[in-house]
Scaffold this motif. Structure first.
Motif, PDB file in Angstrom:
ATOM      1  N   GLN A  27       5.911  11.703 -10.441  1.00  0.00           N
ATOM      2  CA  GLN A  27       5.678  10.437  -9.748  1.00  0.00           C
ATOM      3  C   GLN A  27       4.812   9.484 -10.552  1.00  0.00           C
ATOM      4  O   GLN A  27       3.830   9.874 -11.200  1.00  0.00           O
ATOM      5  CB  GLN A  27       5.009  10.722  -8.393  1.00  0.00           C
ATOM      6  CG  GLN A  27       4.535   9.511  -7.631  1.00  0.00           C
ATOM      7  CD  GLN A  27       5.661   8.734  -6.956  1.00  0.00           C
ATOM      8  OE1 GLN A  27       6.744   8.568  -7.523  1.00  0.00           O
ATOM      9  NE2 GLN A  27       5.411   8.263  -5.758  1.00  0.00           N
ATOM     10  N   ILE A  28       5.207   8.212 -10.515  1.00  0.00           N
ATOM     11  CA  ILE A  28       4.388   7.100 -10.991  1.00  0.00           C
ATOM     12  C   ILE A  28       4.035   6.250  -9.777  1.00  0.00           C
ATOM     13  O   ILE A  28       4.916   5.893  -8.992  1.00  0.00           O
ATOM     14  CB  ILE A  28       5.131   6.266 -12.055  1.00  0.00           C
ATOM     15  CG1 ILE A  28       5.281   7.070 -13.352  1.00  0.00           C
ATOM     16  CG2 ILE A  28       4.403   4.946 -12.311  1.00  0.00           C
ATOM     17  CD1 ILE A  28       6.117   6.372 -14.408  1.00  0.00           C
ATOM     18  N   LEU A  29       2.752   5.968  -9.630  1.00  0.00           N
ATOM     19  CA  LEU A  29       2.275   5.199  -8.485  1.00  0.00           C
ATOM     20  C   LEU A  29       0.939   4.569  -8.854  1.00  0.00           C
ATOM     21  O   LEU A  29       0.232   5.077  -9.728  1.00  0.00           O
ATOM     22  CB  LEU A  29       2.100   6.113  -7.259  1.00  0.00           C
ATOM     23  CG  LEU A  29       1.884   5.413  -5.918  1.00  0.00           C
ATOM     24  CD1 LEU A  29       3.216   4.890  -5.367  1.00  0.00           C
ATOM     25  CD2 LEU A  29       1.251   6.352  -4.895  1.00  0.00           C
ATOM     26  N   ASP A  30       0.611   3.464  -8.214  1.00  0.00           N
ATOM     27  CA  ASP A  30      -0.750   2.950  -8.304  1.00  0.00           C
ATOM     28  C   ASP A  30      -1.620   3.879  -7.458  1.00  0.00           C
ATOM     29  O   ASP A  30      -1.668   3.765  -6.232  1.00  0.00           O
ATOM     30  CB  ASP A  30      -0.809   1.516  -7.791  1.00  0.00           C
ATOM     31  CG  ASP A  30      -2.210   0.929  -7.879  1.00  0.00           C
ATOM     32  OD1 ASP A  30      -3.154   1.675  -8.223  1.00  0.00           O
ATOM     33  OD2 ASP A  30      -2.353  -0.275  -7.591  1.00  0.00           O
TER      34      ASP A  30
ATOM     35  N   SER B 290       0.836  -1.197   0.000  1.00  0.00           N
ATOM     36  CA  SER B 290       0.000   0.000   0.000  1.00  0.00           C
ATOM     37  C   SER B 290       0.869   1.245   0.000  1.00  0.00           C
ATOM     38  O   SER B 290       2.094   1.173   0.148  1.00  0.00           O
ATOM     39  CB  SER B 290      -0.921   0.015   1.236  1.00  0.00           C
ATOM     40  OG  SER B 290      -0.146   0.052   2.430  1.00  0.00           O
ATOM     41  N   SER B 291       0.218   2.392  -0.172  1.00  0.00           N
ATOM     42  CA  SER B 291       0.867   3.697  -0.159  1.00  0.00           C
ATOM     43  C   SER B 291       2.048   3.725  -1.129  1.00  0.00           C
ATOM     44  O   SER B 291       1.915   3.336  -2.283  1.00  0.00           O
ATOM     45  CB  SER B 291       1.284   4.078   1.267  1.00  0.00           C
ATOM     46  OG  SER B 291       1.787   5.399   1.318  1.00  0.00           O
ATOM     47  N   GLN B 292       3.224   4.136  -0.675  1.00  0.00           N
ATOM     48  CA  GLN B 292       4.377   4.296  -1.547  1.00  0.00           C
ATOM     49  C   GLN B 292       5.014   2.977  -1.965  1.00  0.00           C
ATOM     50  O   GLN B 292       5.890   2.972  -2.846  1.00  0.00           O
ATOM     51  CB  GLN B 292       5.421   5.172  -0.860  1.00  0.00           C
ATOM     52  CG  GLN B 292       4.984   6.614  -0.671  1.00  0.00           C
ATOM     53  CD  GLN B 292       4.808   7.337  -1.985  1.00  0.00           C
ATOM     54  OE1 GLN B 292       5.759   7.544  -2.732  1.00  0.00           O
ATOM     55  NE2 GLN B 292       3.569   7.738  -2.293  1.00  0.00           N
ATOM     56  N   ASP B 293       4.585   1.871  -1.396  1.00  0.00           N
ATOM     57  CA  ASP B 293       5.126   0.569  -1.773  1.00  0.00           C
ATOM     58  C   ASP B 293       4.257  -0.149  -2.798  1.00  0.00           C
ATOM     59  O   ASP B 293       4.452  -1.338  -3.053  1.00  0.00           O
ATOM     60  CB  ASP B 293       5.280  -0.316  -0.521  1.00  0.00           C
ATOM     61  CG  ASP B 293       6.350   0.208   0.404  1.00  0.00           C
ATOM     62  OD1 ASP B 293       7.377   0.698  -0.088  1.00  0.00           O
ATOM     63  OD2 ASP B 293       6.139   0.143   1.636  1.00  0.00           O
ATOM     64  N   ARG B 294       3.311   0.566  -3.402  1.00  0.00           N
ATOM     65  CA  ARG B 294       2.378  -0.063  -4.341  1.00  0.00           C
ATOM     66  C   ARG B 294       2.488   0.599  -5.721  1.00  0.00           C
ATOM     67  O   ARG B 294       2.084   1.725  -5.929  1.00  0.00           O
ATOM     68  CB  ARG B 294       0.956   0.064  -3.809  1.00  0.00           C
ATOM     69  CG  ARG B 294      -0.090  -0.583  -4.690  1.00  0.00           C
ATOM     70  CD  ARG B 294      -1.415  -0.672  -3.962  1.00  0.00           C
ATOM     71  NE  ARG B 294      -2.530  -0.479  -4.865  1.00  0.00           N
ATOM     72  CZ  ARG B 294      -3.796  -0.383  -4.509  1.00  0.00           C
ATOM     73  NH1 ARG B 294      -4.116  -0.446  -3.227  1.00  0.00           N
ATOM     74  NH2 ARG B 294      -4.747  -0.201  -5.401  1.00  0.00           N
TER      75      ARG B 294
END
Length: 275
Positions: free
Chosen positions: A147-150, A129-133
Motif C-alpha cells: 500500500q501507498i497512502l498518506d 482523509s483515510s483511504q481517500d488521501r
C-alpha cells in the motif's frame, strides 16, 4: 634463527597441508561439505558472485538494474486509461473526471522475484482523509499490493496504511513522512510457487523498507490482494508486470528500478539446502 610469529606459523601450516589454500584459487578442498550442498566450507572451487557496481548515490540504480523510470521518459509503462502526467522529473496520477475509469500504470516488462526501489510523494496540501488521501499502491505481478497512502496524521484501518500488505498485514511501524515530501520504498518480493495441481507450494513473501525503516520482514501473502474479502491464490505465470495504482489521488513517482533476483536469492528455509 628468529622465532616465527604466530600468524606466520598458521599460514605456513595451512599451505603445507594436503588440502591447502590453492595458489590460483584461494580456499580449501579438505574441509567438510556444507549440509545440502555440493560445496565445502571455504571451497576454493565455489563460483564467485558476479560483480555489480552500486549506484553512485543512495537510491541510484546499480549496474544490473532495469530502470523503469528515470524522470525523463515513461516508455517502460503503459497506462490502462488516460496518460499519466510527466513534469519536473516525476510522473503523476492524472486527474479523473466523474465516472471515468482509473488509469493504472502497467510495466511493459514482466518480473517474478525482484528487488524494487521506488520513490513517491503524496499531494500537499492533503485533501480528504483515510483511504481517500494520497492513496496508490505498487502491485507485484499485477496481484500482490504494497500500500501507498498518506500515512502522516491520517487515521485509517491498520492493514490499509502506508507500508501495509493491503487487507492483511499492517506495517511494523508508521514511518511515513509529511505530505509533499518524497518518500522511498525498498522492497524484496518473492513470487509464489504452485504445484502441477494448482495448489500453493510456497506463498509469495515481501520485505519492505519505508524511508529506510523496516516495516515488513519477509511476510507472506495469503493470496492476491482484494478489497473487503479474504485473499486467495489462483495459479498464474512465473512473471507478470508491476502496476502502479490510480486511486483518484494525484500521487507522484520518481526513480523506479528493479533487479531480477536469481534462484540463489530465494530464502534458504524454502530451498532445503545452503546457498
Amino acid at each position: 634463527m628468529k622465532a616465527i610469529g604466530t600468524t606466520a606459523a598458521i599460514a605456513l601450516a595451512a599451505l603445507s597441508g594436503s588440502g591447502a589454500m590453492a595458489q590460483d584459487k584461494p580456499g580449501f578442498r579438505d574441509t567438510p561439505t556444507l549440509p545440502g550442498s555440493q560445496w565445502k566450507v571455504h571451497d576454493a572451487d565455489r563460483p564467485h558472485p558476479e560483480a555489480v557496481t552500486p549506484g553512485a548515490t543512495p537510491g541510484a540504480p546499480p549496474s544490473d538494474a532495469v530502470v523503469l523510470f528515470d524522470g525523463s521518459s515513461m516508455d517502460a509503462w503503459t497506462p490502462t486509461g488516460q496518460p499519466w502526467t510527466l513534469a519536473g522529473g516525476a510522473m503523476t496520477v492524472p486527474a479523473r473526471a466523474e465516472g471515468e475509469d482509473a488509469s493504472t500504470l502497467v510495466s511493459k516488462e514482466s518480473f517474478g522475484d525482484v528487488q524494487l526501489h521506488l520513490e513517491f510523494r503524496s499531494p500537499n496540501p492533503p485533501e480528504k482523509s483515510s483511504q481517500d488521501r494520497g492513496n496508490s499502491g505498487v502491485w507485484f505481478m499485477e496481484r500482490y499490493e504494497v500500500q501507498i497512502l498518506d500515512g502522516h496524521d491520517n487515521p485509517t484501518y491498520a492493514d490499509g496504511t502506508a507500508g501495509a500488505i493491503y487487507g492483511s498485514t499492517p506495517p511494523l511501524v508508521n514511518a511515513s513522512r509529511a505530505p509533499g515530501e518524497w518518500q522511498s520504498y525498498d522492497i524484496v518480493f518473492e513470487r509464489p510457487h504452485f504445484a502441477a495441481d494448482g495448489s500453493v507450494e510456497r506463498p509469495a513473501y515481501v520485505t519492505v523498507l519505508l524511508n529506510g525503516v523496516l516495516v515488513q520482514n519477509r511476510q507472506p501473502y495469503t493470496g492476491a490482494t482484494v478489497w473487503r474479502q479474504l485473499a486467495q491464490y489462483e495459479p498464474h505465470e512465473d512473471a507478470a508486470p508491476i502496476q502502479l495504482q490510480d486511486h483518484d489521488s494525484p500521487v507522484s513517482f520518481r526513480n523506479i528500478w528493479v533487479r531480477r533476483l536469481p534462484e540463489a536469492a530465494r530464502s534458504h528455509d524454502a530451498r532445503g539446502d545452503a546457498r
